[in-house]
Write a protein that holds these residues in place. Structure first.
Motif, short mmCIF file in Angstrom:
data_model
loop_
_atom_site.label_atom_id
_atom_site.label_comp_id
_atom_site.label_asym_id
_atom_site.label_seq_id
_atom_site.Cartn_x
_atom_site.Cartn_y
_atom_site.Cartn_z
N VAL A 35 1.14 -1.33 0.14
CA VAL A 35 0.05 -0.12 -0.05
C VAL A 35 1.52 1.32 0.13
CG1 VAL A 35 -1.76 1.40 0.98
CG2 VAL A 35 -1.65 -1.18 0.66
N VAL A 36 0.49 2.11 -1.15
CA VAL A 36 1.66 3.21 -1.07
C VAL A 36 0.40 4.68 -0.69
CG1 VAL A 36 3.12 2.26 -2.78
CG2 VAL A 36 0.81 3.60 -3.88
N PHE A 37 -0.75 4.45 -0.80
CA PHE A 37 -1.50 6.03 -0.90
C PHE A 37 -2.93 5.58 -0.36
CE2 PHE A 37 -5.09 9.00 -1.55
CZ PHE A 37 -4.35 9.95 -1.83
N VAL A 38 -3.72 5.99 0.93
CA VAL A 38 -4.83 6.07 1.27
C VAL A 38 -5.77 7.31 1.21
CG1 VAL A 38 -4.20 4.47 2.82
CG2 VAL A 38 -3.96 6.56 3.93
N ASP A 39 -6.22 7.37 1.09
CA ASP A 39 -7.56 8.46 0.54
C ASP A 39 -8.13 8.21 2.64
OD1 ASP A 39 -8.72 10.81 0.49
OD2 ASP A 39 -10.10 9.89 -1.67
N LEU A 40 -8.80 9.22 2.59
CA LEU A 40 -9.67 8.98 4.15
C LEU A 40 -10.91 9.71 3.88
CD1 LEU A 40 -6.31 8.43 6.99
CD2 LEU A 40 -8.01 6.32 5.20
N PRO A 41 -11.76 9.14 4.69
CA PRO A 41 -12.84 10.03 4.81
C PRO A 41 -12.98 11.71 5.45
CG PRO A 41 -13.82 8.05 6.35
CD PRO A 41 -11.99 7.78 5.77
N GLU A 42 -13.82 11.86 5.49
CA GLU A 42 -14.01 13.22 6.03
C GLU A 42 -14.76 13.71 7.76
OE1 GLU A 42 -16.16 17.52 5.43
OE2 GLU A 42 -15.81 16.60 3.72
N VAL A 43 -13.41 13.72 8.39
CA VAL A 43 -14.21 13.75 9.75
C VAL A 43 -15.75 14.91 9.71
CG1 VAL A 43 -13.67 14.45 12.11
CG2 VAL A 43 -12.33 12.93 10.79
N GLY A 44 -16.60 14.19 10.51
CA GLY A 44 -17.96 15.02 10.47
C GLY A 44 -18.59 14.57 9.80
N ARG A 45 -18.66 13.65 8.45
CA ARG A 45 -19.17 13.67 7.44
C ARG A 45 -20.22 12.13 7.81
NH1 ARG A 45 -17.92 11.69 1.39
NH2 ARG A 45 -19.78 12.29 0.78
N SER A 46 -21.39 12.27 7.38
CA SER A 46 -21.99 10.98 7.18
C SER A 46 -21.92 9.74 6.30
CB SER A 46 -23.91 11.01 7.94
OG SER A 46 -23.43 12.13 9.37
N TYR A 47 -22.23 8.72 6.20
CA TYR A 47 -22.59 7.49 5.03
C TYR A 47 -23.08 6.84 5.50
CZ TYR A 47 -18.06 9.51 4.19
OH TYR A 47 -15.93 10.16 3.38
N VAL A 56 -7.74 2.98 -1.24
CA VAL A 56 -6.44 2.57 -0.71
C VAL A 56 -5.88 2.66 -1.63
CG1 VAL A 56 -7.37 0.06 -0.45
CG2 VAL A 56 -5.39 0.62 0.41
N GLU A 57 -4.73 2.47 -2.29
CA GLU A 57 -3.74 2.79 -3.87
C GLU A 57 -2.30 1.25 -3.08
OE1 GLU A 57 -3.14 6.15 -6.03
OE2 GLU A 57 -5.28 6.99 -5.92
N SER A 58 -2.60 0.92 -4.03
CA SER A 58 -1.16 -0.18 -3.91
C SER A 58 -0.04 0.27 -4.87
CB SER A 58 -1.58 -1.49 -3.88
OG SER A 58 -2.46 -2.59 -4.74
N VAL A 59 0.60 -0.91 -4.86
CA VAL A 59 2.21 -0.84 -6.27
C VAL A 59 1.21 -1.36 -7.55
CG1 VAL A 59 4.04 -0.39 -5.20
CG2 VAL A 59 2.77 -2.56 -5.40
#
Length: 125
Positions: A35-47, A56-59
């Motif tokens: 794993v080389v990168f993660v895009d995490l959700p916004e705190v306070g946002r509801s899903y 999540v991104e990997s090679v």
């Protein structure tokens, strides 16, 4: 403490009265590779349950991280953002992705326990 698993290879650990912790499974990180990168959700946002909450991104590939339950994100793992390899080295511990305040704890009931997920992951391989 209860740990459940989704068919999308996320785990969710819940304790009464506390936000639940979400991450990707050992099977998921094995399939992704480094794993080389993660895009995490916004705190306070509801899903809603099943919404894409991160990436999540990997090679080898990129994969969506889905919200296992309906709720509000209360915290993200900044250590994971700084060192995405934690998703590989400790996916069930220090490599957690985010915490969520459950809107409906009964949404945990149909998720898989460890035994059921183990069989599911073996069949998915």
């Amino acid at each position: 403490m209860t740990v459940k698993y989704t068919s999308d290879h996320e785990w969710i650990r819940s304790e009464a009265g506390a936000p639940a912790t979400v991450g990707i499974t050992v099977h998921a990180q094995d399939a992704l590779g480094d794993v080389v990168f993660v895009d995490l959700p916004e705190v306070g946002r509801s899903y809603q349950q099943g919404d894409v909450a991160g990436v999540v991104e990997s090679v080898k590939a990129a994969a969506d991280v889905y919200m296992p339950v309906t709720g509000e994100v209360t915290e993200v793992n900044e250590a994971l953002r700084a060192d995405p390899s934690l998703a590989n080295t400790d996916p069930l511990g220090q490599g957690w992705f985010f915490k969520v305040k459950l809107a409906d704890a009964s949404q945990l009931d149909p998720l898989m326990d460890e035994t059921a997920y183990g069989a599911f992951a073996r069949d998915a391989s």
